[in-house]
Scaffold this motif. Structure first.
Motif, PDB file in Angstrom:
ATOM      1  N   LEU A  91      -3.029   2.045   0.835  1.00 12.99           N
ATOM      2  CA  LEU A  91      -4.228   1.988   0.025  1.00 12.99           C
ATOM      3  C   LEU A  91      -5.259   2.893   0.686  1.00 12.99           C
ATOM      4  O   LEU A  91      -5.621   2.665   1.836  1.00 12.99           O
ATOM      5  CB  LEU A  91      -4.701   0.532   0.017  1.00 12.99           C
ATOM      6  N   GLY A 113       0.861  -1.187   0.000  1.00 16.48           N
ATOM      7  CA  GLY A 113       0.000   0.000   0.000  1.00 16.48           C
ATOM      8  C   GLY A 113       0.895   1.233   0.000  1.00 16.48           C
ATOM      9  O   GLY A 113       1.959   1.205  -0.594  1.00 16.48           O
ATOM     10  N   TRP A 149      -0.694  -7.908  -2.875  1.00 17.79           N
ATOM     11  CA  TRP A 149       0.774  -7.775  -2.923  1.00 17.79           C
ATOM     12  C   TRP A 149       1.404  -9.071  -3.458  1.00 17.79           C
ATOM     13  O   TRP A 149       2.334  -9.031  -4.258  1.00 17.79           O
ATOM     14  CB  TRP A 149       1.251  -7.461  -1.512  1.00 17.79           C
ATOM     15  N   LEU A 170      -5.065  -6.705   1.186  1.00 22.84           N
ATOM     16  CA  LEU A 170      -3.819  -5.937   0.984  1.00 22.84           C
ATOM     17  C   LEU A 170      -2.660  -6.914   0.744  1.00 22.84           C
ATOM     18  O   LEU A 170      -1.830  -6.716  -0.152  1.00 22.84           O
ATOM     19  CB  LEU A 170      -3.533  -5.081   2.230  1.00 22.84           C
TER      20      LEU A 170
END
Lengths: 139, 147
Positions: free
Chosen positions: A16, A14, A73, A69
């Motif tokens: 984010l 992030g 990734w 998240l």
């Protein structure tokens, strides 16, 4: 697709930025099967009766956003999220901007895992939800 | 020190009937989290991935409900506890068509004194198994009570 050899301590995930709408919060509560206990996640009046400022995100939804998240990734790969621990410190409110962060705190070549601190902040940089994730990479 | 009946620890108090995971349940779940990863959303792409087809996002594991009598088995310390957090171990992915059951027990009870006074934590461990009796996840729910 994330590879173990590309991961370093200090890497960030992030941040984010997002705002979860009340409708999204209600949709999650419904999709996640919150039945009769859903008041505080779906109904303003019921949430206020409990002393809350209004409806709040289910803890599981915060867990879901932190999980996402990490899996975003990882990407489309064989690495796997194998553990996620969360602490719900402060209720997360819909219609409020939040930022989701991650930070790699350790990598272990022996079992090809990475430890990641993850958290959700509000606009005042207050950590509402904190957690740690472990990702395991294929050989 | 907090007072409770020690025989409650590790006693399995609930085993739910299997819930079948339909593809639309995974789809709706993904929508509500804004999930775009093809592993969870794109059947054609997922076929070429590590699981040979779509799987549920890891956090789908926390959506399986304990039975209606879940809270009756949790020792009470003062007001009803609130959800303080979870610790989830994702053992194996959940596939569409899987039938998932949950069994739960009290894992531990401990007391902590924080800035705001004394708190009692009750940790309930739920284990998810699929139709092949394989474990797919362990979930530790931490409930915080104020005596």
């Amino acid at each position: 697709m994330k590879k173990f050899d590309e991961v370093n301590i200090g890497d960030t995930l992030g941040p984010l930025e997002l705002t979860v709408s009340k409708d999204q919060c209600r949709a999650y509560a419904k999709a996640a099967g919150f039945g009769e206990i859903a008041g505080r996640f779906t109904d303003e009046a019921a949430a206020k009766k409990e002393g809350l400022p209004g409806i709040i995100l289910p803890g599981n939804m915060s867990l879901g956003l932190l999980s996402k998240l990490v899996t975003d990734w990882i990407g489309f790969g064989g690495a796997r999220l194998i553990r996620l621990g969360t602490t719900y410190r402060v209720p997360v409110q819909p219609d409020h901007a939040m930022t989701i962060h991650g930070f790699v705190t350790n990598t272990n070549p022996d079992d090809r895992t990475a430890e990641i601190d993850v958290w959700i902040e509000n606009e005042e940089a207050e950590r509402l939800v904190t957690g740690t994730a472990t990702v395991e990479f294929p050989q | 020190m907090v007072d409770y009946d020690p025989t409650i620890i590790n006693k399995v108090f609930e085993h739910t009937d299997p819930v079948e995971v339909r593809p639309d349940m995974i789809e709706r779940f993904c929508e509500t989290l804004g999930e775009r990863n093809p592993l969870y959303t794109d059947p054609a792409a997922a076929k070429t991935g590590p699981y040979g087809g779509i799987v549920a996002p890891p956090s789908f594991a926390v959506t399986f409900r304990n039975g209606r009598h879940f809270f009756e088995h949790i020792p009470r310390f003062g007001r009803r506890g609130f959800d303080a957090g979870k610790d989830v171990e994702f053992v194996a992915p959940i596939h569409p068509g899987d039938k998932i059951s949950l069994s739960s027990h009290v894992k531990e009870i401990y007391e902590k004194t924080g800035r705001t006074g004394s708190m009692v934590f009750v940790v309930i461990r739920s284990t998810l198994t699929n139709q092949n009796n394989e474990t797919v996840a362990h979930i530790d729910h931490r409930f915080m009570n104020r005596p």
